[in-house]
Write a protein that holds these residues in place. Sequence first.
Motif, mmCIF file in Angstrom:
data_model
loop_
_atom_site.group_PDB
_atom_site.id
_atom_site.type_symbol
_atom_site.label_atom_id
_atom_site.label_comp_id
_atom_site.label_asym_id
_atom_site.label_seq_id
_atom_site.Cartn_x
_atom_site.Cartn_y
_atom_site.Cartn_z
ATOM 1 N N GLU A 147 38.831 1.278 24.094
ATOM 2 C CA GLU A 147 38.750 0.002 23.384
ATOM 3 C C GLU A 147 39.777 -0.969 23.969
ATOM 4 O OE1 GLU A 147 38.675 -0.318 18.879
ATOM 5 O OE2 GLU A 147 40.709 -1.008 19.322
ATOM 6 N N THR A 149 41.392 -4.724 23.391
ATOM 7 C CA THR A 149 41.541 -5.814 22.437
ATOM 8 C C THR A 149 42.416 -6.900 23.044
ATOM 9 O OG1 THR A 149 41.368 -4.309 20.550
ATOM 10 C CG2 THR A 149 42.327 -6.478 20.140
ATOM 11 N N GLU A 151 43.954 -10.822 22.260
ATOM 12 C CA GLU A 151 44.184 -11.707 21.123
ATOM 13 C C GLU A 151 45.133 -12.844 21.481
ATOM 14 O OE1 GLU A 151 44.651 -11.198 16.357
ATOM 15 O OE2 GLU A 151 45.674 -9.740 17.613
ATOM 16 N N ARG A 173 40.289 -13.226 18.491
ATOM 17 C CA ARG A 173 40.363 -11.834 18.944
ATOM 18 C C ARG A 173 39.039 -11.417 19.570
ATOM 19 N NH1 ARG A 173 40.426 -6.803 15.138
ATOM 20 N NH2 ARG A 173 39.976 -8.427 13.615
ATOM 21 N N VAL A 175 37.135 -7.784 21.068
ATOM 22 C CA VAL A 175 37.192 -6.327 21.159
ATOM 23 C C VAL A 175 36.000 -5.836 21.963
ATOM 24 C CG1 VAL A 175 37.309 -4.166 19.884
ATOM 25 C CG2 VAL A 175 38.333 -6.229 18.908
ATOM 26 N N SER A 310 43.880 -0.138 15.837
ATOM 27 C CA SER A 310 42.577 -0.040 16.461
ATOM 28 C C SER A 310 41.521 -0.458 15.452
ATOM 29 C CB SER A 310 42.328 1.396 16.932
ATOM 30 O OG SER A 310 41.082 1.507 17.561
#
Length: 345
Positions: A147, A149, A151, A173, A175, A310
């Motif tokens: 994953e 991410t 931001e 954000r 993901v 997460s």
Amino acid sequence: MNRKTHAGARRALAALCVCAAAAAHAQTRPWPQTASQEFSRATNVYRLADGVAPAGGLRRGDTLSTTTLAAGLDQRIGRQRLLGEAALRVLRYRDNGSLDHEGHTLAAAWAWETVERLSGTLRAGSTRTLRPYDSFVLPGATARNLETTDELAAVARLGGPGRASLEAALSTRRVDYSDPGFALAELRTDTLALGGRWRPGGAAVYGAAWRHTWGRYPVLGDRYRVDALDFSAELAPTGSSRFYARLSPTWARYDSATERDFSGLTAAAQWRWQDSGKLALTLRAVRDLGQDAYLERYGGDGSAAAVRGSVDDSTVLTRVALESAQAFSDKLQFSAGLFTTRREL
């Protein structure tokens, strides 16, 4: 995505973590550097139902080794302050070697202040980690799924060191996942928050804010909206302890997956105690919507620069974590932690 309503809740994960960190700290700031070795035990790696074993000879529980090299930045330039963090993690599983991977954290923050009553913070962060397994999104998944991410966040504040201040915050954000099977869970969010803080005296700070989130799952084609009223308090009851708490009446509405609609309370709390020596204890708890349950992404006081946690696809996630750390010297620290998670699907 086939979404079924699951009655009640189930325990997702319980883990014990022991970390021995031989940290090579820079002797002078603002460039702290660390190297650490951590060992943790997960009792349900693939988040399977009770009594179910993973297929293909995989192990339900496993011991994980995490080696981390990190460098930081903490530099004041007049009224301004620059913060940074860069960490590379190498993760190796004892029995489930197919999950071995490398992760990272990259983050930067600029805390600015004017001669008037304006101040604020700009943040940018990126993390890469193994996404916790989720039978709700992809039943029976055991393949490695990383994953990522990213931001961006900005906070502007009107009000100096006096009793009251007004704040506005905006963040976005993104993901993404390495496993194509999780493409339906890829997420985009934008959040706006407006509120204020009140300092009656001493170290106490009270806050109230309205927060609105626009969320969307691009591949799935679903959108959702979240409105919350955040009431928070930061207290220092003694010189050795600090306490943070947030209580938020929250409403979430989805265009398609209406079974995930939510109306109720979400909350977070953190208590940290440190004696006059080098022992520290931290107790954290959070109850939040799954995709927002980050144990307060920037830390209880908003000072951390990096994205934490997460994304989880449960409707509501409740997590309690206890951590302890004992520093034997500037270069050696031992820590241990225990956490448990309960997910409502």
